[in-house]
Design a protein around this motif. Structure first.
Motif, PDB file in Angstrom:
ATOM      1  N   ALA A 130     -37.187  19.744 -79.785  1.00 21.49           N
ATOM      2  CA  ALA A 130     -37.253  19.758 -78.358  1.00 21.49           C
ATOM      3  C   ALA A 130     -36.250  20.627 -77.655  1.00 21.49           C
ATOM      4  O   ALA A 130     -35.181  20.886 -78.177  1.00 21.49           O
ATOM      5  N   ALA A 131     -36.972  21.315 -76.666  1.00 22.10           N
ATOM      6  CA  ALA A 131     -36.076  22.173 -75.677  1.00 22.10           C
ATOM      7  C   ALA A 131     -34.807  21.400 -74.998  1.00 22.10           C
ATOM      8  O   ALA A 131     -33.626  21.614 -74.757  1.00 22.10           O
TER       9      ALA A 131
ATOM     10  N   LEU B  94     -44.565  13.048 -74.004  1.00 19.35           N
ATOM     11  CA  LEU B  94     -45.048  12.851 -72.825  1.00 19.35           C
ATOM     12  C   LEU B  94     -45.614  13.816 -71.941  1.00 19.35           C
ATOM     13  O   LEU B  94     -46.354  13.488 -70.875  1.00 19.35           O
ATOM     14  N   ASP B  95     -45.935  14.884 -72.390  1.00 19.57           N
ATOM     15  CA  ASP B  95     -46.317  16.203 -71.783  1.00 19.57           C
ATOM     16  C   ASP B  95     -47.358  16.939 -72.845  1.00 19.57           C
ATOM     17  O   ASP B  95     -47.103  17.717 -73.746  1.00 19.57           O
ATOM     18  N   VAL B  96     -48.785  16.364 -72.917  1.00 16.43           N
ATOM     19  CA  VAL B  96     -49.677  17.136 -73.715  1.00 16.43           C
ATOM     20  C   VAL B  96     -50.026  18.470 -73.400  1.00 16.43           C
ATOM     21  O   VAL B  96     -50.203  19.086 -74.555  1.00 16.43           O
ATOM     22  N   THR B  97     -49.594  18.988 -72.164  1.00 19.07           N
ATOM     23  CA  THR B  97     -49.861  20.296 -71.832  1.00 19.07           C
ATOM     24  C   THR B  97     -48.972  21.304 -72.717  1.00 19.07           C
ATOM     25  O   THR B  97     -49.356  22.557 -73.106  1.00 19.07           O
TER      26      THR B  97
ATOM     27  N   LEU C  92     -42.934  14.631 -80.250  1.00 15.85           N
ATOM     28  CA  LEU C  92     -44.017  14.138 -81.239  1.00 15.85           C
ATOM     29  C   LEU C  92     -44.360  15.504 -82.401  1.00 15.85           C
ATOM     30  O   LEU C  92     -44.379  16.519 -81.952  1.00 15.85           O
ATOM     31  N   VAL C  93     -44.518  15.163 -83.633  1.00 16.88           N
ATOM     32  CA  VAL C  93     -45.071  16.060 -84.645  1.00 16.88           C
ATOM     33  C   VAL C  93     -45.996  15.311 -85.453  1.00 16.88           C
ATOM     34  O   VAL C  93     -45.818  14.099 -85.913  1.00 16.88           O
ATOM     35  N   GLN C  94     -46.938  15.934 -85.384  1.00 18.03           N
ATOM     36  CA  GLN C  94     -48.073  15.146 -86.519  1.00 18.03           C
ATOM     37  C   GLN C  94     -48.570  16.254 -87.534  1.00 18.03           C
ATOM     38  O   GLN C  94     -48.886  17.418 -86.974  1.00 18.03           O
TER      39      GLN C  94
ATOM     40  N   THR D  64     -44.445  11.480 -86.494  1.00 21.93           N
ATOM     41  CA  THR D  64     -43.417  10.854 -86.205  1.00 21.93           C
ATOM     42  C   THR D  64     -43.035  11.267 -84.554  1.00 21.93           C
ATOM     43  O   THR D  64     -43.165  12.166 -84.241  1.00 21.93           O
ATOM     44  N   VAL D  65     -42.440  10.050 -83.969  1.00 28.18           N
ATOM     45  CA  VAL D  65     -41.799  10.374 -82.870  1.00 28.18           C
ATOM     46  C   VAL D  65     -40.255  10.052 -82.633  1.00 28.18           C
ATOM     47  O   VAL D  65     -40.049   9.045 -83.076  1.00 28.18           O
TER      48      VAL D  65
END
Length: 137
Positions: free
Chosen positions: A64-65, A124-127, A72-74, A95-96
């Motif tokens: 993450a930044a 929390l930010d799908v975009t 999240l990584v799938q 995994t989260v």
């Protein structure tokens, strides 16, 4: 034919996003120590590991930044029975975690064409999530 074009476009988009992304925070290595790909903030690093018996394991990780946010990584191993047919998910893992997340699929044994795809980014930010895939093998 459309499935082939779509698979090609997903691969090109993943390569383009990787080239356009900011410099890496970490280099990713597989279990043998060889560099698989370079991790970029909020962009999944994805690769596959093959064994001599035709098995494939999909591996992906993302950082993450902001290490305080949930990431999240799938990762999915997808197979294609016939050229131009639909890609079917044979195995997946999600995994989260805060900051850095890694997911590894169960081993898939198949002689079908195989591709590994991963989606990763802020939970929390799908975009801001990005999907990238390996080349079919």
């Amino acid at each position: 034919m459309r499935a082939q074009i779509a698979a090609l476009m997903v691969t090109v988009a993943g390569i383009t996003a990787g080239l356009a992304a900011p410099a890496s925070a970490a280099t990713v290595t597989d279990e043998t120590g060889a560099v698989a790909c370079t991790a970029v903030a909020n962009h999944p690093c994805v690769w596959q590991e093959k064994d001599g018996g035709g098995g494939v394991v999909g591996v992906a990780q993302v950082s993450a930044a902001d290490p305080a946010h949930l990431t999240l990584v799938q990762v999915e191993v997808r197979t294609q029975r016939t050229w131009g047919g639909p890609w079917v998910t044979a195995a997946s893992a999600t995994t989260v975690q805060a900051g850095f997340a890694k997911a590894v699929t169960p081993r898939v044994v198949t002689s079908d064409l195989t591709i590994v795809c991963a989606t990763g980014g802020p939970l929390l930010d799908v975009t801001q999530r990005v999907t990238t895939c390996t080349n079919p093998f």
